[in-house]
Design a protein around this motif. Structure first.
Motif, mmCIF file in Angstrom:
data_model
loop_
_atom_site.group_PDB
_atom_site.id
_atom_site.type_symbol
_atom_site.label_atom_id
_atom_site.label_comp_id
_atom_site.label_asym_id
_atom_site.label_seq_id
_atom_site.Cartn_x
_atom_site.Cartn_y
_atom_site.Cartn_z
ATOM 1 N N THR A 190 0.836 -1.200 0.000
ATOM 2 C CA THR A 190 0.000 0.000 0.000
ATOM 3 C C THR A 190 0.873 1.254 0.000
ATOM 4 O OG1 THR A 190 -1.803 -1.144 1.118
ATOM 5 C CG2 THR A 190 -1.790 1.257 1.258
ATOM 6 N N THR A 238 -1.926 2.425 -3.367
ATOM 7 C CA THR A 238 -3.294 1.966 -3.572
ATOM 8 C C THR A 238 -3.539 0.751 -2.696
ATOM 9 O OG1 THR A 238 -4.972 1.459 -5.238
ATOM 10 C CG2 THR A 238 -2.828 0.425 -5.539
ATOM 11 N N THR A 239 -4.790 0.490 -2.388
ATOM 12 C CA THR A 239 -5.161 -0.650 -1.558
ATOM 13 C C THR A 239 -5.053 -1.935 -2.366
ATOM 14 O OG1 THR A 239 -6.660 0.750 -0.312
ATOM 15 C CG2 THR A 239 -6.982 -1.627 -0.121
#
Length: 93
Positions: A24, A29-30
């Motif tokens: 992450t 981003t997840t």
């Protein structure tokens, strides 16, 4: 290989969380645990080498030979499984 100190007490759940946090932070981003990082376009094959280095340094491992295949680095779960296996602490997940 002998694993000492903090690395010896890491569980699969801990490694899993640490890898999610690392990814992450790095790709901003997840990431889902079973998401294919490469086919989704989230990371490039060049990033695979960064993953190898990270795993080796973070978990005091040597990833060589047959373990250096892309399939071991596709998802957070496969990386967690690799770390646990190489540490000799494989857990059912």
């Amino acid at each position: 290989m002998t694993v000492e100190g903090e690395n010896a007490t890491r569980t699969a759940e801990t490694v899993h969380k640490e890898l999610l946090d690392f990814l992450t932070e790095r790709i901003q981003t997840t990431v889902e645990p079973d998401q294919d990082l490469f086919s989704s376009g989230m990371v490039s094959s060049m990033f695979a080498m960064q993953l190898v280095v990270h795993l080796e340094e973070a978990y005091d491992l040597a990833i060589v030979g047959g373990d250096l295949k892309l399939d071991n680095f596709r998802t957070v779960q496969t990386m967690t499984d690799l770390v646990m296996r190489l540490q000799g602490t494989a857990e059912a997940h």
